[in-house]
Design an enzyme around this catalytic site. Structure first.
Site, PDB file in Angstrom:
ATOM      1  CE  LYS A 170      -3.522  -0.793  -0.581  1.00 63.72           C
ATOM      2  NZ  LYS A 170      -4.034  -1.197  -1.883  1.00 63.72           N
ATOM      3  NE  ARG A 255      -0.105   6.227   1.387  1.00 59.82           N
ATOM      4  CZ  ARG A 255      -1.283   5.711   1.016  1.00 59.82           C
ATOM      5  NH1 ARG A 255      -1.558   4.492   0.821  1.00 59.82           N
ATOM      6  NH2 ARG A 255      -1.943   6.631   0.779  1.00 59.82           N
ATOM      7  CB  SER A 263      -3.717   2.633   2.486  1.00 63.49           C
ATOM      8  OG  SER A 263      -3.817   1.919   1.169  1.00 63.49           O
TER       9      SER A 263
HETATM   10  N1  LIG Z   1      -0.035   7.112  -8.950  1.00 62.43           N
HETATM   11  C1  LIG Z   1      -0.659   6.462  -8.263  1.00 62.43           C
HETATM   12  N2  LIG Z   1      -1.514   5.874  -8.764  1.00 62.43           N
HETATM   13  C2  LIG Z   1      -2.557   5.046  -8.147  1.00 62.43           C
HETATM   14  N3  LIG Z   1      -2.238   4.898  -6.950  1.00 62.43           N
HETATM   15  C3  LIG Z   1      -1.377   5.566  -6.183  1.00 62.43           C
HETATM   16  C4  LIG Z   1      -0.336   6.188  -6.836  1.00 62.43           C
HETATM   17  N4  LIG Z   1       0.452   6.720  -6.057  1.00 62.43           N
HETATM   18  C5  LIG Z   1       0.051   6.195  -4.836  1.00 62.43           C
HETATM   19  N5  LIG Z   1      -0.945   5.465  -5.052  1.00 62.43           N
HETATM   20  C6  LIG Z   1      -1.616   4.894  -3.593  1.00 62.43           C
HETATM   21  O1  LIG Z   1      -1.154   3.649  -3.313  1.00 62.43           O
HETATM   22  C7  LIG Z   1      -1.877   2.876  -2.658  1.00 62.43           C
HETATM   23  C8  LIG Z   1      -1.702   1.411  -3.132  1.00 62.43           C
HETATM   24  O2  LIG Z   1      -0.362   1.109  -2.938  1.00 62.43           O
HETATM   25  P1  LIG Z   1       0.185  -0.185  -3.674  1.00 62.43           P
HETATM   26  O3  LIG Z   1      -0.012  -0.222  -5.232  1.00 62.43           O
HETATM   27  O4  LIG Z   1       1.506  -0.466  -3.417  1.00 62.43           O
HETATM   28  O5  LIG Z   1      -0.948  -1.265  -3.068  1.00 62.43           O
HETATM   29  S1  LIG Z   1      -0.517  -2.994  -3.319  1.00 62.43           S
HETATM   30  O6  LIG Z   1       0.245  -3.080  -2.033  1.00 62.43           O
HETATM   31  O7  LIG Z   1       0.120  -3.429  -4.414  1.00 62.43           O
HETATM   32  O8  LIG Z   1      -1.948  -3.554  -3.034  1.00 62.43           O
HETATM   33  C9  LIG Z   1      -3.299   3.554  -2.778  1.00 62.43           C
HETATM   34  O9  LIG Z   1      -3.355   4.157  -1.627  1.00 62.43           O
HETATM   35  P2  LIG Z   1      -4.869   4.654  -0.877  1.00 62.43           P
HETATM   36  O10 LIG Z   1      -5.708   5.251  -2.151  1.00 62.43           O
HETATM   37  O11 LIG Z   1      -4.608   5.134   0.224  1.00 62.43           O
HETATM   38  O12 LIG Z   1      -5.336   3.055  -0.522  1.00 62.43           O
HETATM   39  C10 LIG Z   1      -2.931   4.415  -3.825  1.00 62.43           C
HETATM   40  O13 LIG Z   1      -3.954   5.367  -3.879  1.00 62.43           O
END
Ligand SMILES: Nc1ncnc2c1ncn2[C@@H]1O[C@H](COP(=O)(O)OS(=O)(=O)O)[C@@H](OP(=O)(O)O)[C@H]1O
Length: 430
Positions: A170, A255, A263
């Site tokens: 996340k 993060r 998250s």
């Molecule tokens: N550029 C961009 N595009 C989309 N999402 C973004 C981006 N940058 C950061 N995030 C935020 O990253 C959170 C998801 O993290 P991960 O992709 O690492 O999640 S996972 O572990 O693979 O399931 C998720 O956080 P939350 O929205 O707070 O849940 C995303 O919003």
């Protein structure tokens, strides 16, 4: 007619001998064909296409062919839509080679990236082996082994990852994956975005099945695998050093630990809903905040360091385990807020770290407010893909006291993480 005389001699006319020889030849050819080419029980073969050899004759006469024409000429074409019908599951892939349809797509994708010269060489080598046989008449496993063999002759090989995205869950790792997937020198396992090999599959699988997930790579391409749970899997560092390489590089997205935990909770609840054994009708940020609080505090109201939502955000604790196995120089650490708000500078540094040519440009990253998504445009301004930032379920909003308790808990760990990385994070002292 032939007959046995009293002295056991055979008396035959010339015509009888010719007929006899013809029958023998037919009989032997029949056996040679089936014993040589089919295991018993003979595997069911796919519908053969016209002879590869005659296709070769056709293409060698043509002056210039592009790579997709070479592909069709060499192997025959099948529509990807035909082949996407078979569903996959993680377990199947561990036991066998990747199933039929994904293999064909991997092969096609790798083929289409060949230069015309390499495509030409590939075809020549392929047809030497295939001769009259059709590629599509081979079984899945035969096709895959065949493709690996022929790709190797033009310098394309499957390789264990050069670089692994190990987390943190996340923290923007999917957005990063989206960007890296479009880099012309970076290839990812095409089957799953997350291999999950060094966390939960490790003990019921083997290195060959991990390798089987990997893409086909040219010499100037590197392989990137991402599984965010590796970061918190204490056995992963030693197993990666042993099974992949002690020189493996790692990418870690980091993060704000409190936001990450919230998250993470949101993600787990969404998964529960998707699996349909949990209902969240009428859930609000507040009600989610209360349920989250129950999960991360002990009965005494202290932050529970054992809670997975808290422990995953304890970056220093986990990173120390990685540093016992790999030197710091093999890690590249990205801030989630950079991936979210301004990915270009970080991606350019990452290109350097990975040793791949510069590719990214500012105009490739576009925020689409209607979709609330980050979209990626390729060099020729063609829209490639978008990643939504959120979904419908509300993120939990615990009360201020709980947030403060979490901040107090994480502060010393954040400081330690800054010491380990030499980096500064805005959220360390909050
Ligand atoms: N550029 C961009 N595009 C989309 N999402 C973004 C981006 N940058 C950061 N995030 C935020 O990253 C959170 C998801 O993290 P991960 O992709 O690492 O999640 S996972 O572990 O693979 O399931 C998720 O956080 P939350 O929205 O707070 O849940 C995303 O919003």
């Amino acid at each position: 007619m032939c007959y046995l005389s009293e002295g056991m001699a055979v008396n035959c006319t010339k015509r009888d001998i010719w007929i006899f020889l013809l029958v023998c030849v037919l009989f032997l050819s029949y056996h040679a064909y089936y014993n040589g080419r089919c295991q018993s029980p003979c595997e069911k073969r796919r519908q053969p296409l016209p002879s590869t050899y005659s296709r070769l004759v056709g293409i060698t006469e043509a002056s210039v062919l592009n790579t997709s024409e070479w592909y069709v000429a060499c192997l025959g074409d099948r529509k990807e839509s035909d082949s996407l019908q078979v569903g996959l599951n993680d377990v199947a892939i561990l036991k066998e080679f990747p199933p039929l349809d994904k293999i064909d797509i991997l092969v096609k994708q790798a083929f289409l990236r060949l230069s015309p010269e390499k495509a030409n060489a590939f075809c020549a080598n392929a047809l030497l082996i295939l001769k009259e046989e059709s590629y599509w008449s081979l079984t899945v496993t035969e096709r895959w082994k065949f493709a690996l063999k022929i790709f190797a002759t033009v310098g394309i090989r499957q390789r264990l990852p050069d670089v692994i995205g190990i987390g943190v869950k996340k923290s923007g790792s999917s957005a990063l994956r989206l960007y890296l997937a479009h880099h012309p020198n970076i290839r990812l396992p095409d089957i799953y975005s997350e291999a999950h090999y060094f966390d939960w599959k490790y003990f019921m699988s083997n290195k060959e099945s991990y390798m089987a997930m990997m893409p086909l790579l040219a010499e100037d391409e590197i392989c990137y695998e991402k599984t965010p749970r590796y970061f918190v899997t204490s056995t992963a560092p030693t197993n990666i050093a042993r099974d992949v390489s002690p020189r493996t590089k790692f990418v870690i997205c980091i993060r704000d630990p409190v936001k990450r935990a919230l998250s993470d909770w949101h993600h787990e609840q969404t998964l529960l809903i998707q699996r349909k054994n949990f209902s969240c009708v009428g859930c609000t940020a507040l009600s989610e905040g209360i349920r989250f609080t129950e999960k991360i505090l002990t009965k005494n109201g202290e932050v529970d360091s054992q809670s997975e939502f808290i422990d995953t955000s304890n970056y220093a604790r986990h990173f120390e385990e990685w540093l016992q196995v790999f030197p710091f120089s093999q890690f590249f650490i990205l801030k989630e807020e950079d991936i979210r708000n301004n990915p270009l500078p970080t991606l350019q540094k990452l290109e350097k770290f990975l040793g791949v040519p510069r590719y990214y440009k500012q105009e490739m990253f576009v925020y689409n407010s209607t979709m609330n998504a980050t979209c990626f445009y390729e060099d020729d301004h063609e829209l490639i893909s978008c990643l939504r930032l959120q979904n419908a379920l509300p993120h939990p909003e615990p009360n201020e006291t709980v947030i403060k308790k979490m901040r107090d808990f994480f502060r010393p760990h954040n400081k330690r993480f800054e010491e380990l990385t030499g980096m500064k994070f805005e959220w360390t002292d909050l």
